[in-house]
Design an enzyme around this catalytic site. Structure first.
Site, PDB file in Angstrom:
ATOM      1  N   MET A 101       0.720   8.994   2.082  1.00 57.63           N
ATOM      2  CA  MET A 101      -0.043   9.986   1.314  1.00 57.63           C
ATOM      3  C   MET A 101      -1.372  10.318   2.008  1.00 57.63           C
ATOM      4  SD  MET A 101       1.925  10.875  -1.105  1.00 57.63           S
ATOM      5  CE  MET A 101       1.226  11.514  -2.619  1.00 57.63           C
ATOM      6  N   GLN A 158       2.397   1.835  -3.423  1.00 57.60           N
ATOM      7  CA  GLN A 158       1.426   2.401  -4.356  1.00 57.60           C
ATOM      8  C   GLN A 158       1.216   3.884  -4.083  1.00 57.60           C
ATOM      9  OE1 GLN A 158      -0.109   1.706  -7.058  1.00 57.60           O
ATOM     10  NE2 GLN A 158      -1.533   3.441  -7.040  1.00 57.60           N
ATOM     11  N   GLU A 159       1.238   4.257  -2.827  1.00 59.58           N
ATOM     12  CA  GLU A 159       0.981   5.655  -2.468  1.00 59.58           C
ATOM     13  C   GLU A 159       2.180   6.568  -2.724  1.00 59.58           C
ATOM     14  OE1 GLU A 159      -1.958   6.309  -2.407  1.00 59.58           O
ATOM     15  OE2 GLU A 159      -2.767   6.440  -0.393  1.00 59.58           O
ATOM     16  N   SER A 160       3.374   6.132  -2.362  1.00 62.46           N
ATOM     17  CA  SER A 160       4.516   7.055  -2.385  1.00 62.46           C
ATOM     18  C   SER A 160       5.778   6.493  -3.010  1.00 62.46           C
ATOM     19  CB  SER A 160       4.848   7.470  -0.949  1.00 62.46           C
ATOM     20  OG  SER A 160       5.344   6.352  -0.211  1.00 62.46           O
ATOM     21  N   LEU A 168       0.837  -1.206   0.000  1.00 61.41           N
ATOM     22  CA  LEU A 168       0.000   0.000   0.000  1.00 61.41           C
ATOM     23  C   LEU A 168       0.869   1.252   0.000  1.00 61.41           C
ATOM     24  CD1 LEU A 168      -2.595   1.667   0.400  1.00 61.41           C
ATOM     25  CD2 LEU A 168      -2.488   1.083   2.837  1.00 61.41           C
TER      26      LEU A 168
END
Length: 474
Positions: free
Chosen positions: A332, A313-315, A310
């Site tokens: 994020m 995917q975010e940062s 996760l």
């Protein structure tokens, strides 16, 4: 890969059985004793299958795999348990079937004509192709004639041999070798390591493994797509008829579509550059933050590899990441979410990871008890992206459209509709970028499974609590 899971066809066969009997006669339930009753009386169905990601493997939450789950559903329908007999080669599977060591072959590969004459084949449920696979920077194969300059390596499969034998009549220099001691996944890894120049594998095997070996390249497709089918002994006509009837049910077609979605749909947007970059960052960036992911996941009973996926995917594991919308940090977080979770500095790595993990756990807990794993975690991930209210709207819309509101497969299919006025104007939270949530979850699942490969699939009880970690086995 070609898959048309929704188009199941009831197909009859008129195939010659060695000797004077015809397979079609042997498959007629009226001509023999009730073999199905014998299976039900002993209380188990024995499935002959392979140990790989397309058929069966031991996942974090127990037995997994497309063929395993489909066969488990059929066994449940018969009221019996499922027992596995693991073999790798097609010929040894057929021998085991005829010797009574199993009831059904579900090998995740198509049968050639010669093998089909020894079997009763059920309805087709997925199209697969024979694909020649190489590695970036390896042999430059642009047409079938170019195959004459390299040996093709493959596993035991009659459909492949029949096609290549026919092709060799046109291009006599084509040659191949069968490696009985290895699986198709082994061959892909050997091509990736440059131990072999070329391999021929089924498209479903390549699709699942491509993300693990992003430098692999599909060079050619051999022949037309062929359908996967279960196989039974022609001497067991009642079982064969039960399989035909079961595959013909609408509920079975829906189950197959759900399994295709779970095992394959998130692979459609495969990006070689992204996957290669991700694997590099696993070595370079992840070690700095792994202990933080583990501690946060342990605190909130989540799988640390899921939390790490996760965060990537975010940062991309960049604690200074910031988007044009104002979300910031490793996880994020929006300003509002950070304030709600008590985070003053979103660029603080420890605080961001802990808060993001807590937020995911909160969303996971908000799902009602009717939503079970892995759907619960997948819906929570979607909510992390577009908000809990929009996910609830998607579930409502799924129910209105006659779909299963507690299934990620169903909700995934309607999330893009939240962008269409005729749908969102009837929902509580109105417009949402639903397609973005679909891509968001799909990418996390890809990253997560690569982390599982790199670090090993951790079993649910691998920590002191002995409790299942939410997210394991997505």
């Amino acid at each position: 890969m070609v898959m048309h899971s929704g188009k199941l066809k009831r197909i009859g066969y008129l195939l010659a059985w060695p000797g004077l009997l015809l397979v079609i006669a042997a498959c007629d339930p009226s001509v023999r004793q009730n073999d199905l009753a014998l299976i039900q009386s002993r209380g188990e169905l024995v499935l002959i299958t392979r140990n790989n990601t397309a058929c069966y493997y031991e996942g974090p939450n127990g037995p997994s795999g497309f063929e395993y789950e489909l066969a488990k559903a059929f066994a449940n329908n018969l009221g019996v348990t499922l027992r596995l007999h693991i073999l790798e080669g097609e010929s040894e599977m057929i021998t085991a079937l005829h010797e009574g060591q199993g009831d059904v072959i579900a090998g995740g590969f198509p049968f050639g004509n010669r093998s089909a004459k020894q079997l009763c084949l059920g309805p087709g449920y997925m199209d697969v192709e024979q694909q020649v696979v190489g590695r970036r920077g390896g042999p430059d194969i642009r047409n079938k004639q170019a195959l004459e300059t390299h040996t093709l390596w493959m596993t035991d499969n009659s459909a492949r041999v029949e096609y290549l034998s026919a092709l060799r009549r046109i291009f006599p220099g084509i040659g191949w070798k069968t490696l009985d001691a290895y699986t198709a996944e082994d061959l892909l890894q050997m091509v990736w390591k440059r131990s072999l120049p070329l391999a021929v594998v089924d498209s479903n095997i390549l699709a699942i493994n491509h993300r693990y070996f992003p430098e692999l390249v599909k060079l050619l497709t051999l022949g037309e797509p062929r359908q996967l089918r279960w196989a039974t002994d022609p001497r067991n006509p009642h079982l064969t008829q039960a399989i035909n009837d079961w595959f013909g049910q609408a509920a079975t077609r829906a189950r197959i579509e759900g399994l295709v979605d779970h095992y394959y749909s998130h692979l459609e947007a495969f990006d070689y550059v992204d996957m290669a970059r991700f694997r590099r960052r696993i070595k370079i960036r992840l070690p700095r933050y792994r202990s933080i992911f583990e501690a946060a996941a342990d605190k909130y009973n989540l799988d640390w590899q899921l939390v790490a996926a996760l965060a990537y995917q975010e940062s991309h594991w960049d604690p200074k990441a910031e988007s044009y919308t104002g979300v910031r940090g490793m996880m994020m977080l929006t300003r509002e979410t950070a304030a709600d979770l008590g985070v003053g500095n979103r660029m603080d790595v420890d605080a961001s990871i802990l808060a993001g993990t807590r937020y995911l756990a909160r969303l996971h807990g908000q799902m009602d008890d009717r939503v079970i794993e892995p759907d619960r975690t997948l819906l929570a991930l979607a909510a992390y992206n577009i908000g809990f209210g929009h996910v609830q709207d998607a579930r409502t819309l799924a129910r209105r459209l006659g779909k299963q509101e507690n299934s990620w497969h169903a909700v995934r299919s309607v999330l893009p509709l939240l962008q269409q006025k005729k749908y969102y104007r009837t929902l509580d939270h109105r417009y949402a970028r639903g397609q973005e949530a679909v891509v968001f979850v799909d990418r996390i699942r890809n990253y997560y499974r690569i982390l599982q490969l790199v670090f090993g699939r951790q079993m649910a009880d691998d920590r002191s609590s002995g409790l299942p970690r939410h997210g394991a086995g997505l």
